[in-house]
Design an enzyme around this catalytic site. Structure first.
Site, PDB file in Angstrom:
ATOM      1  N   ASP A 257       0.813  -1.230   0.000  1.00  0.00           N
ATOM      2  CA  ASP A 257       0.000   0.000   0.000  1.00  0.00           C
ATOM      3  C   ASP A 257       0.839   1.270   0.000  1.00  0.00           C
ATOM      4  OD1 ASP A 257      -2.286  -1.503   0.118  1.00  0.00           O
ATOM      5  OD2 ASP A 257      -2.641  -1.186   2.261  1.00  0.00           O
TER       6      ASP A 257
ATOM      7  N   ARG B 112       2.389  12.656  -4.873  1.00  0.00           N
ATOM      8  CA  ARG B 112       2.757  13.621  -5.906  1.00  0.00           C
ATOM      9  C   ARG B 112       2.003  13.420  -7.211  1.00  0.00           C
ATOM     10  NH1 ARG B 112       7.681  16.275  -4.818  1.00  0.00           N
ATOM     11  NH2 ARG B 112       7.342  17.285  -6.808  1.00  0.00           N
TER      12      ARG B 112
ATOM     13  N   ARG C 270      -8.877   1.177  -0.426  1.00  0.00           N
ATOM     14  CA  ARG C 270      -9.711   1.896   0.545  1.00  0.00           C
ATOM     15  C   ARG C 270     -10.808   2.657  -0.185  1.00  0.00           C
ATOM     16  NH1 ARG C 270      -7.183   2.241   5.888  1.00  0.00           N
ATOM     17  NH2 ARG C 270      -8.938   3.586   6.387  1.00  0.00           N
TER      18      ARG C 270
ATOM     19  N   HIS D 172      -4.386   5.288  -1.310  1.00  0.00           N
ATOM     20  CA  HIS D 172      -3.146   4.735  -1.866  1.00  0.00           C
ATOM     21  C   HIS D 172      -3.431   3.876  -3.110  1.00  0.00           C
ATOM     22  CE1 HIS D 172      -4.301   1.778   1.155  1.00  0.00           C
ATOM     23  NE2 HIS D 172      -3.750   2.424   2.167  1.00  0.00           N
TER      24      HIS D 172
ATOM     25  N   THR E  58      -4.924   4.529   9.742  1.00  0.00           N
ATOM     26  CA  THR E  58      -4.750   3.171   9.228  1.00  0.00           C
ATOM     27  C   THR E  58      -5.854   2.331   9.870  1.00  0.00           C
ATOM     28  OG1 THR E  58      -3.237   1.275   9.058  1.00  0.00           O
ATOM     29  CG2 THR E  58      -3.059   2.620  11.043  1.00  0.00           C
ATOM     30  N   THR E  59      -5.939   1.051   9.487  1.00  0.00           N
ATOM     31  CA  THR E  59      -7.011   0.217  10.029  1.00  0.00           C
ATOM     32  C   THR E  59      -6.898   0.148  11.555  1.00  0.00           C
ATOM     33  OG1 THR E  59      -6.740  -1.082   8.030  1.00  0.00           O
ATOM     34  CG2 THR E  59      -8.170  -1.999   9.743  1.00  0.00           C
TER      35      THR E  59
ATOM     36  N   GLY F  93       3.542  -4.354   6.130  1.00  0.00           N
ATOM     37  CA  GLY F  93       3.691  -3.358   5.081  1.00  0.00           C
ATOM     38  C   GLY F  93       4.549  -2.165   5.451  1.00  0.00           C
ATOM     39  N   HIS F  94       4.027  -1.341   6.354  1.00  0.00           N
ATOM     40  CA  HIS F  94       4.645  -0.045   6.639  1.00  0.00           C
ATOM     41  C   HIS F  94       6.124  -0.167   6.999  1.00  0.00           C
ATOM     42  CE1 HIS F  94       5.439   3.590   9.123  1.00  0.00           C
ATOM     43  NE2 HIS F  94       4.794   4.161   8.125  1.00  0.00           N
TER      44      HIS F  94
HETATM   45  N1  PXP Z   1      -3.133  -6.662   7.972  1.00  0.00           N
HETATM   46  C1  PXP Z   1      -4.225  -5.883   7.768  1.00  0.00           C
HETATM   47  C2  PXP Z   1      -5.566  -6.527   7.765  1.00  0.00           C
HETATM   48  C3  PXP Z   1      -4.097  -4.503   7.529  1.00  0.00           C
HETATM   49  O1  PXP Z   1      -5.184  -3.740   7.335  1.00  0.00           O
HETATM   50  C4  PXP Z   1      -2.800  -3.960   7.464  1.00  0.00           C
HETATM   51  C5  PXP Z   1      -2.624  -2.498   7.145  1.00  0.00           C
HETATM   52  O2  PXP Z   1      -3.099  -2.248   5.881  1.00  0.00           O
HETATM   53  C6  PXP Z   1      -1.695  -4.804   7.665  1.00  0.00           C
HETATM   54  C7  PXP Z   1      -1.898  -6.157   7.937  1.00  0.00           C
HETATM   55  C8  PXP Z   1      -0.292  -4.317   7.588  1.00  0.00           C
HETATM   56  O3  PXP Z   1      -0.047  -3.403   8.591  1.00  0.00           O
HETATM   57  P1  PXP Z   1       1.332  -2.601   8.613  1.00  0.00           P
HETATM   58  O4  PXP Z   1       1.334  -1.716   7.414  1.00  0.00           O
HETATM   59  O5  PXP Z   1       1.270  -1.872   9.900  1.00  0.00           O
HETATM   60  O6  PXP Z   1       2.428  -3.618   8.556  1.00  0.00           O
END
Ligand code: PXP
Length: 240
Positions: free
Chosen positions: A8, A17, A44, A49, A99-100, A211-212
């Site tokens: 994401d 940008r 989303r 994103h 975020t979620t 992800g992040h």
């Molecule tokens: N799992 C779910 C269901 C999520 O919504 C997210 C964030 O989009 C993640 C995992 C990953 O989280 P992070 O980006 O904090 O690693």
């Protein structure tokens, strides 16, 4: 234990940008080459994103599988049925959140979520429900007859000290309970290079979605190395 790489925030940088780079397609391909077991993305409702176009371009390109995170709403159901990812992870969504935050409330929203889940299942898409590590939520997931749950590790990631230990115990117990009921158990949210170890040690987790932290690490060591490094930690601790 598998690693699902959430891409994401590659799209977040692109959308900041309005450019056509960095490429989410390249990110997915390189993550797979570096060892990702699946590619996770969240379309989303506010399209902050990932864009609809990304889903259609990624789907035929992926060599592993697409795990598409979606809010359980009719608009997203329609898109999922059209894109046909291997997995859909239903997640709660509020526009104002960064975020979620938290898992689905399967007790309050049982019928609405079940309807969406059944439609996806009938189309041959595996459904995963993103829930807190709470026994009453797992019971509802069992009742809904989904094959997968993803346990929210956000509290574990955010808390310190005794509260963190308590949350870790809750996750361990939730994994054990769900596994006994025959569910495949994934976990994720807020995991990074310093806190993933204790989660990787839990026996029975099928996949971690991260992800992040991987995108952040990539700024300093490169995207593929960031994936390789996370895989290495998971492998090491899953076996210890
Ligand atoms: N799992 C779910 C269901 C999520 O919504 C997210 C964030 O989009 C993640 C995992 C990953 O989280 P992070 O980006 O904090 O690693």
């Amino acid at each position: 234990m598998d690693l699902g790489v959430n891409i994401d925030h590659i799209a977040t940088i692109r959308q900041a940008r309005g450019t056509n780079y960095p490429s989410v397609l390249d990110a997915a391909t390189l993550a797979e080459q570096a060892g990702a077991d699946s590619i996770t993305l969240h379309l989303r409702e506010d399209r902050r994103h990932m864009q609809d176009k990304d889903l259609y371009e990624l789907k035929p390109l992926l060599k592993t599988k697409m795990n598409l995170e979606l809010a359980p709403v009719p608009e997203m159901l329609k898109i999922a049925l059209d894109v046909h990812p291997e997995d859909v992870c239903l997640v709660p969504e509020r526009r104002e959140e960064r975020t979620t935050e938290g898992g689905l409330d399967l007790i309050k929203k049982f019928h609405d979520i079940k309807k969406i889940s059944d439609d996806l299942t009938n189309a041959g898409i595996r459904v995963s429900l993103f829930i807190a590590p709470e026994i009453d939520q797992i019971d509802k997931a069992i009742e809904m007859q989904v094959p997968i749950i993803e346990l929210h590790t956000g509290n574990y990631a955010d808390f310190d000290g005794e509260l963190k230990n308590k949350e870790l115990k809750k996750i361990q117990q939730a994994v054990e309970y769900a596994k006994k009921a025959g569910l495949l158990v994934n976990a994720g949210h807020g995991l990074h290079y310093e806190n993933v170890q204790n989660i990787a040690k839990i026996d029975g987790i099928h996949e971690l979605n991260i992800g992040h932290a991987i995108v952040a690490k990539a700024l300093f060591i490169g995207w593929e190395n960031a994936v390789i490094e996370m895989k290495k930690i998971i492998k090491e601790y899953a076996q210890s």
